[in-house]
Design an enzyme around this catalytic site. Structure first.
Site, PDB file in Angstrom:
ATOM      1  N   LYS A 123     -32.078  31.746   5.018  1.00 19.12           N
ATOM      2  CA  LYS A 123     -30.992  31.563   5.993  1.00 19.12           C
ATOM      3  C   LYS A 123     -29.938  30.598   5.426  1.00 19.12           C
ATOM      4  CE  LYS A 123     -32.721  33.958   9.511  1.00 19.12           C
ATOM      5  NZ  LYS A 123     -33.743  34.666   8.699  1.00 19.12           N
TER       6      LYS A 123
ATOM      7  N   SER B 139     -31.647  40.295   8.213  1.00 17.08           N
ATOM      8  CA  SER B 139     -30.947  39.180   8.856  1.00 17.08           C
ATOM      9  C   SER B 139     -29.814  38.621   8.000  1.00 17.08           C
ATOM     10  CB  SER B 139     -31.938  38.060   9.202  1.00 17.08           C
ATOM     11  OG  SER B 139     -32.464  37.470   8.028  1.00 17.08           O
TER      12      SER B 139
END
EC number: 3.4.21.88
Length: 206
Positions: A160, A123
């Protein structure tokens, strides 16, 4: 380290126990409450005394900006802990989460790394954080929008890019195949476990 007074030793022991139990140092207000000081300012004076005696380092601008220097010295000899699977509700640096220690100088990262986290998935690949990399993490809750963080959403730990929007937090991937994670702070629990400060890819030499 210079000898501590009994009161300074109490403060030092409290800081150490909070880090061991919760994975982070206490705030000045928490120190004052636990040890019966009249104010957070009194706790601050004891922290300054500990810093002068080289027992701790005070990190400016952070409410929990306290680092135990004796622990750092021990960690430098032992290496950085590699965190594996994190159990629900447990501090990320709990001993049972440590798979092993790597002989890496924490000071090679700025700010200094406190632990390594193995990256799972792709990701964040567009900024060079690849599956299987070891992410160096500085343990802190004081982070800014746009920084890459290690966040715990309810019981899931993720890496993230952070964006705050009122009562909502967006955790952005760096891969167009992944949608942002929307966290509603009114109904979900979010904690910041640390700030990404570097990666280690080729671990054959360690």
């Amino acid at each position: 380290m210079k000898p501590l007074t009994p009161r300074q030793q109490q403060v030092f022991d409290l800081i150490k126990s909070k880090i061991e139990d919760c994975g982070m140092p206490p705030t000045r207000a928490e120190i004052a409450r636990e040890l019966g000081f009249r104010s957070a300012n009194a706790a601050e004076e004891h922290l300054k005394a500990l810093a002068r005696k080289e027992a701790i380092e005070i990190i400016p601008g952070a409410s929990r900006g306290i680092r135990i220097l004796l622990e750092d010295a021990a960690n430098e000899e032992q290496g950085l802990p590699l965190i594996g699977q994190v159990a629900a509700g447990e501090p990320i640096l709990a001993q049972e989460h440590v798979e092993m220690h790597y002989q890496v100088d924490p000071g090679m990262f700025k700010p200094q790394a406190d632990f390594l986290l193995r990256v799972n998935g792709e990701s964040m690949k567009d900024i060079g954080i690849m599956d299987g990399d070891l992410l160096a993490v500085h343990k802190t809750q004081d982070v800014r929008d746009g920084q890459v963080v290690v966040a715990r959403v309810d019981d899931d730990v993720t890496v993230k890019r952070l964006e705050r929007k009122g009562s909502t937090v967006l955790l952005h991937a760096e891969n167009e195949e992944f949608s942002p994670i929307h966290v509603d702070l009114e109904s979900q629990h979010l904690s910041i476990e640390g700030l990404a400060v570097g990666i280690i890819r080729n671990t054959d030499w360690m």
